[in-house]
Design a protein around this motif. Structure first.
Motif, PDB file in Angstrom:
ATOM      1  N   LEU A 280       0.831  -1.201   0.000  1.00 16.90           N
ATOM      2  CA  LEU A 280       0.000   0.000   0.000  1.00 16.90           C
ATOM      3  C   LEU A 280       0.867   1.252   0.000  1.00 16.90           C
ATOM      4  O   LEU A 280       0.606   2.216  -0.727  1.00 16.90           O
ATOM      5  CB  LEU A 280      -0.926   0.010   1.229  1.00 16.90           C
ATOM      6  CG  LEU A 280      -2.092  -0.970   1.179  1.00 16.90           C
ATOM      7  CD1 LEU A 280      -2.850  -0.975   2.497  1.00 16.90           C
ATOM      8  CD2 LEU A 280      -3.026  -0.618   0.021  1.00 16.90           C
ATOM      9  N   ASP A 281       1.917   1.225   0.800  1.00 14.28           N
ATOM     10  CA  ASP A 281       2.836   2.364   0.856  1.00 14.28           C
ATOM     11  C   ASP A 281       3.455   2.622  -0.515  1.00 14.28           C
ATOM     12  O   ASP A 281       3.518   3.760  -0.987  1.00 14.28           O
ATOM     13  CB  ASP A 281       3.956   2.107   1.877  1.00 14.28           C
ATOM     14  CG  ASP A 281       3.441   2.253   3.305  1.00 14.28           C
ATOM     15  OD1 ASP A 281       2.279   2.669   3.470  1.00 14.28           O
ATOM     16  OD2 ASP A 281       4.208   1.955   4.238  1.00 14.28           O
ATOM     17  N   ALA A 282       3.889   1.548  -1.140  1.00 14.99           N
ATOM     18  CA  ALA A 282       4.531   1.666  -2.455  1.00 14.99           C
ATOM     19  C   ALA A 282       3.553   2.290  -3.447  1.00 14.99           C
ATOM     20  O   ALA A 282       3.905   3.155  -4.250  1.00 14.99           O
ATOM     21  CB  ALA A 282       4.997   0.296  -2.944  1.00 14.99           C
ATOM     22  N   LEU A 283       2.293   1.834  -3.352  1.00 15.26           N
ATOM     23  CA  LEU A 283       1.259   2.334  -4.252  1.00 15.26           C
ATOM     24  C   LEU A 283       1.048   3.833  -4.044  1.00 15.26           C
ATOM     25  O   LEU A 283       0.910   4.600  -5.007  1.00 15.26           O
ATOM     26  CB  LEU A 283      -0.040   1.577  -3.956  1.00 15.26           C
ATOM     27  CG  LEU A 283      -1.061   1.535  -5.091  1.00 15.26           C
ATOM     28  CD1 LEU A 283      -0.476   0.795  -6.279  1.00 15.26           C
ATOM     29  CD2 LEU A 283      -2.330   0.871  -4.615  1.00 15.26           C
ATOM     30  N   LEU A 284       1.027   4.233  -2.787  1.00 13.92           N
ATOM     31  CA  LEU A 284       0.830   5.643  -2.478  1.00 13.92           C
ATOM     32  C   LEU A 284       2.010   6.482  -2.971  1.00 13.92           C
ATOM     33  O   LEU A 284       1.822   7.543  -3.568  1.00 13.92           O
ATOM     34  CB  LEU A 284       0.658   5.844  -0.968  1.00 13.92           C
ATOM     35  CG  LEU A 284      -0.703   5.424  -0.410  1.00 13.92           C
ATOM     36  CD1 LEU A 284      -0.723   5.568   1.100  1.00 13.92           C
ATOM     37  CD2 LEU A 284      -1.802   6.256  -1.059  1.00 13.92           C
TER      38      LEU A 284
END
Lengths: 115, 115
Positions: free
Chosen positions: B108-112
């Motif tokens: 999720l962090d990477a996506l953000l």
DNA sequence: CTAATGTAAAACCAAATGGTTGTATATCAA
DNA sequence: TTGATATACAACCATTTGGTTTTACATTAG
């Protein structure tokens, strides 16, 4: 009665009972594992196991009672989401047990070194 | 069927079921905790709980079946000893679950970060 | 509006669980 | 050798568990 405490956690016997009890079933562990990464509806989950919808529903009730998953309404669906907090509670207890054991070893070592 | 493997550990569904099941009882957890530091006979243990000798004996049978304690004959006594290996097996599984959850967070962090 | 989908909940059942008492057997102590 | 202690094990019982089917209700899609 609270049986185990850390800085940020109180664990009653009953709570620990419920968490371990909930984890003591392969289907339920699978549901937890799955919903830790991907939220799913009850139907989604029910499709994956060779048992009735109602049976899966009951498993989810047990998991919810132990705090291992949470339900979130979304229209007519209920999204099931794994809850890492309950996992950590179980880990905390097991870690305490390991430290207890390590403590014995340390004392035995000290005793040997002393002689 | 083996469901979880590490370098030095194979865990079948049944084995994990038995370990968590055994841990899902306050008296049994107490016996494990106690015998991790101090070996005890069945009678020793039975004295400590408000239930019959036979009931405690049954709890010990459950713990032994899960590998959480071992029995060692000593004359007419059986010494009960907590076994940290089974504790570690449970820890290993819970750690895996935590990593699975952390993996989702990382994604999720990477996506953000990407947007 | 109506049909299909998603969930909840009740009633039921067999098996497992957690306790009991009672009996048998082995070992130790006097 | 005999009595006391330690364990094992069987039979029994009430409750819980893990499954089923059925019924009801809410929400969404056409």
């Amino acid at each position: 009665m609270v049986v185990y405490q850390t800085q940020d956690m109180d664990l009653s016997d009953d709570e620990v009972d419920r968490i371990f009890r909930a984890l003591a079933d392969t289907t339920r562990r699978d549901i937890v594992r799955r919903t830790l990464t991907d939220e799913a509806s009850i139907s989604d989950l029910a499709h994956r196991y060779e048992m009735s919808f109602a049976a899966v529903q009951k498993h989810i009730t047990v998991l919810e009672g132990a705090g291992l998953v949470t339900k979130h309404r979304n229209g007519r669906e209920r999204r099931i989401r794994g809850n890492p907090e309950a996992i950590r509670k179980a880990q905390t207890l097991l870690n305490a047990y390991e430290r207890i054991w390590q403590g014995r070893i340390d004392r035995l070592d000290a005793l040997l070194a002393q002689n």
